[in-house]
Write an enzyme that holds these catalytic residues in place. Structure first.
Site, PDB file in Angstrom:
ATOM      1  N   GLY A  15      22.355   3.121 -13.831  1.00  0.00           N
ATOM      2  CA  GLY A  15      21.081   3.835 -13.715  1.00  0.00           C
ATOM      3  C   GLY A  15      19.889   2.965 -13.353  1.00  0.00           C
ATOM      4  O   GLY A  15      18.747   3.333 -13.634  1.00  0.00           O
ATOM      5  N   SER A  16      20.134   1.829 -12.691  1.00  0.00           N
ATOM      6  CA  SER A  16      18.968   1.003 -12.334  1.00  0.00           C
ATOM      7  C   SER A  16      18.114   1.701 -11.269  1.00  0.00           C
ATOM      8  O   SER A  16      16.887   1.568 -11.271  1.00  0.00           O
ATOM      9  CB  SER A  16      19.393  -0.394 -11.874  1.00  0.00           C
ATOM     10  OG  SER A  16      20.063  -0.334 -10.648  1.00  0.00           O
ATOM     11  N   ASN A  17      18.744   2.451 -10.386  1.00  0.00           N
ATOM     12  CA  ASN A  17      17.949   3.234  -9.411  1.00  0.00           C
ATOM     13  C   ASN A  17      17.199   4.362 -10.112  1.00  0.00           C
ATOM     14  O   ASN A  17      16.049   4.648  -9.775  1.00  0.00           O
ATOM     15  CB  ASN A  17      18.842   3.799  -8.306  1.00  0.00           C
ATOM     16  CG  ASN A  17      19.120   2.774  -7.228  1.00  0.00           C
ATOM     17  OD1 ASN A  17      18.215   2.394  -6.486  1.00  0.00           O
ATOM     18  ND2 ASN A  17      20.353   2.289  -7.156  1.00  0.00           N
ATOM     19  N   ARG A  65      36.095  19.795 -10.926  1.00  0.00           N
ATOM     20  CA  ARG A  65      34.850  19.769 -10.157  1.00  0.00           C
ATOM     21  C   ARG A  65      34.106  21.102 -10.204  1.00  0.00           C
ATOM     22  O   ARG A  65      32.895  21.142 -10.311  1.00  0.00           O
ATOM     23  CB  ARG A  65      35.114  19.378  -8.694  1.00  0.00           C
ATOM     24  CG  ARG A  65      33.828  19.414  -7.874  1.00  0.00           C
ATOM     25  CD  ARG A  65      33.911  18.634  -6.606  1.00  0.00           C
ATOM     26  NE  ARG A  65      34.458  19.436  -5.530  1.00  0.00           N
ATOM     27  CZ  ARG A  65      34.627  18.987  -4.287  1.00  0.00           C
ATOM     28  NH1 ARG A  65      34.306  17.750  -3.983  1.00  0.00           N
ATOM     29  NH2 ARG A  65      35.139  19.759  -3.367  1.00  0.00           N
ATOM     30  N   MET A  90      28.953   8.692  -8.571  1.00  0.00           N
ATOM     31  CA  MET A  90      30.150   8.255  -7.857  1.00  0.00           C
ATOM     32  C   MET A  90      31.162   9.381  -7.610  1.00  0.00           C
ATOM     33  O   MET A  90      32.355   9.130  -7.478  1.00  0.00           O
ATOM     34  CB  MET A  90      30.822   7.096  -8.624  1.00  0.00           C
ATOM     35  CG  MET A  90      29.875   5.947  -8.897  1.00  0.00           C
ATOM     36  SD  MET A  90      28.967   5.377  -7.442  1.00  0.00           S
ATOM     37  CE  MET A  90      29.996   4.027  -6.936  1.00  0.00           C
ATOM     38  N   ILE A  92      31.892  13.320  -5.508  1.00  0.00           N
ATOM     39  CA  ILE A  92      31.500  14.062  -4.308  1.00  0.00           C
ATOM     40  C   ILE A  92      31.110  15.488  -4.690  1.00  0.00           C
ATOM     41  O   ILE A  92      31.758  16.125  -5.525  1.00  0.00           O
ATOM     42  CB  ILE A  92      32.674  14.052  -3.305  1.00  0.00           C
ATOM     43  CG1 ILE A  92      32.886  12.607  -2.828  1.00  0.00           C
ATOM     44  CG2 ILE A  92      32.405  14.968  -2.128  1.00  0.00           C
ATOM     45  CD1 ILE A  92      34.113  12.421  -1.971  1.00  0.00           C
ATOM     46  N   HIS A 109      23.054   4.647  -0.738  1.00  0.00           N
ATOM     47  CA  HIS A 109      24.369   4.033  -0.545  1.00  0.00           C
ATOM     48  C   HIS A 109      24.179   2.552  -0.223  1.00  0.00           C
ATOM     49  O   HIS A 109      23.306   2.189   0.574  1.00  0.00           O
ATOM     50  CB  HIS A 109      25.107   4.749   0.603  1.00  0.00           C
ATOM     51  CG  HIS A 109      26.502   4.244   0.778  1.00  0.00           C
ATOM     52  ND1 HIS A 109      27.520   4.584  -0.079  1.00  0.00           N
ATOM     53  CD2 HIS A 109      27.029   3.382   1.681  1.00  0.00           C
ATOM     54  CE1 HIS A 109      28.631   3.954   0.304  1.00  0.00           C
ATOM     55  NE2 HIS A 109      28.357   3.233   1.365  1.00  0.00           N
ATOM     56  N   LEU A 172      18.176  -4.923  -5.540  1.00  0.00           N
ATOM     57  CA  LEU A 172      16.727  -5.184  -5.537  1.00  0.00           C
ATOM     58  C   LEU A 172      16.036  -4.390  -4.439  1.00  0.00           C
ATOM     59  O   LEU A 172      14.951  -3.840  -4.631  1.00  0.00           O
ATOM     60  CB  LEU A 172      16.454  -6.678  -5.290  1.00  0.00           C
ATOM     61  CG  LEU A 172      16.612  -7.615  -6.486  1.00  0.00           C
ATOM     62  CD1 LEU A 172      16.339  -9.053  -6.071  1.00  0.00           C
ATOM     63  CD2 LEU A 172      15.651  -7.180  -7.603  1.00  0.00           C
ATOM     64  N   GLU A 174      17.350  -1.645  -3.027  1.00  0.00           N
ATOM     65  CA  GLU A 174      17.525  -0.211  -3.323  1.00  0.00           C
ATOM     66  C   GLU A 174      16.364   0.303  -4.172  1.00  0.00           C
ATOM     67  O   GLU A 174      15.833   1.391  -3.940  1.00  0.00           O
ATOM     68  CB  GLU A 174      18.844   0.021  -4.077  1.00  0.00           C
ATOM     69  CG  GLU A 174      20.079  -0.254  -3.243  1.00  0.00           C
ATOM     70  CD  GLU A 174      21.367   0.142  -3.966  1.00  0.00           C
ATOM     71  OE1 GLU A 174      21.370   1.125  -4.732  1.00  0.00           O
ATOM     72  OE2 GLU A 174      22.390  -0.546  -3.771  1.00  0.00           O
TER      73      GLU A 174
HETATM   74  C1  GAR Z   1      24.053   1.391  -6.318  1.00  0.00           C
HETATM   75  O1  GAR Z   1      24.313   0.185  -5.629  1.00  0.00           O
HETATM   76  C2  GAR Z   1      24.251   2.574  -5.384  1.00  0.00           C
HETATM   77  O2  GAR Z   1      23.836   2.340  -4.071  1.00  0.00           O
HETATM   78  C3  GAR Z   1      25.748   2.726  -5.449  1.00  0.00           C
HETATM   79  O3  GAR Z   1      26.085   2.507  -6.801  1.00  0.00           O
HETATM   80  C4  GAR Z   1      25.120   1.621  -7.373  1.00  0.00           C
HETATM   81  C5  GAR Z   1      24.553   2.279  -8.612  1.00  0.00           C
HETATM   82  O4  GAR Z   1      23.704   1.425  -9.311  1.00  0.00           O
HETATM   83  N1  GAR Z   1      26.147   4.021  -5.003  1.00  0.00           N
HETATM   84  C6  GAR Z   1      27.277   4.254  -4.353  1.00  0.00           C
HETATM   85  O5  GAR Z   1      28.084   3.395  -4.105  1.00  0.00           O
HETATM   86  C7  GAR Z   1      27.487   5.704  -3.957  1.00  0.00           C
HETATM   87  N2  GAR Z   1      28.646   5.839  -3.166  1.00  0.00           N
HETATM   88  P1  GAR Z   1      22.733   1.979 -10.437  1.00  0.00           P
HETATM   89  O6  GAR Z   1      23.576   2.899 -11.329  1.00  0.00           O
HETATM   90  O7  GAR Z   1      22.274   0.744 -11.180  1.00  0.00           O
HETATM   91  O8  GAR Z   1      21.612   2.723  -9.771  1.00  0.00           O
END
Ligand code: GAR
Length: 187
Positions: A15-17, A65, A90, A92, A109, A172, A174
């Site tokens: 969940g850093s994003n 799903r 992660m 679909i 991504h 970073l 992202e």
């Molecule tokens: C991120 O790098 C995101 O781009 C990637 O998972 C990571 C999640 O990091 N997403 C994918 O690969 C989607 N196919 P986060 O949980 O720290 O945000």
């Protein structure tokens, strides 16, 4: 901004994003407000941000799903969500989910799409001896990692780059392009 767009973030892991979006959304002029967080993973570390920032969250199993999507849509409709961000989600989403939600969905991504769609991105990038990688924010369409691109950021791959160093370097970026993309959509 008085009328922020009621939004939901889907996560599966750290969940850093999510954190970077929440922090940005606290700015008065940021266009969206996170009203709900949904995860398929009850152990997702990112749920700590939901708790810390007092944002409602739901955990729905993805074993089936259809059930995951039905439960998510019910909650999303109940809370009048009008925008959806996938941030390290992660799984679909089906064509029907995208259609039934009916509003914009965006995703981040960790590659320079259209290159390296799918999972294990950094590993595949290093294996194929790319000079650059990066990250992409794009609209979600029924075809995986193929919707219209909103923003991209390129990073140089060093000689001694490892999967981990590349992951960190890209993350970073992202954290910068995700909020920027949201601003650009609603400008
Ligand atoms: C991120 O790098 C995101 O781009 C990637 O998972 C990571 C999640 O990091 N997403 C994918 O690969 C989607 N196919 P986060 O949980 O720290 O945000």
């Amino acid at each position: 901004m008085v009328n922020k767009i009621r939004s939901c973030v889907f996560i599966s892991g750290n969940g850093s994003n999510l954190k970077s979006i929440i922090k940005s959304s606290r700015d008065y002029n940021f266009p969206i407000k996170i009203e709900l967080i949904i995860t398929n993973n009850k152990k997702a570390k990112g749920l700590n941000f939901a708790k810390k920032y007092n944002i409602p969250f739901k955990v729905f199993s993805y074993d089936n799903r259809k059930n995951f999507e039905r439960n998510s849509l019910n909650e999303i409709k109940k809370r009048k969500i009008r925008f959806l961000c996938l941030a390290g989600f992660m799984k679909i989403l089906s064509k029907n989910f995208i259609k039934d939600f009916g509003y914009q969905i965006i995703n981040i991504h960790p590659s320079l799409l259209p290159k390296f769609k799918g999972l294990n991105t950094h590993k595949r990038v290093l294996k194929s001896k790319e000079k650059y990688s990066g990250c992409t924010v794009h609209y979600v369409s029924p075809v995986l990692d193929s919707g219209k691109i909103i923003l991209q950021k390129k990073v140089l791959i060093n000689k001694n780059e490892t999967e981990n160093s590349l992951r960190k370097k890209i993350l970073l970026q992202e954290h910068k392009i995700y909020p920027k993309s949201i601003i650009s959509i609603f400008k």
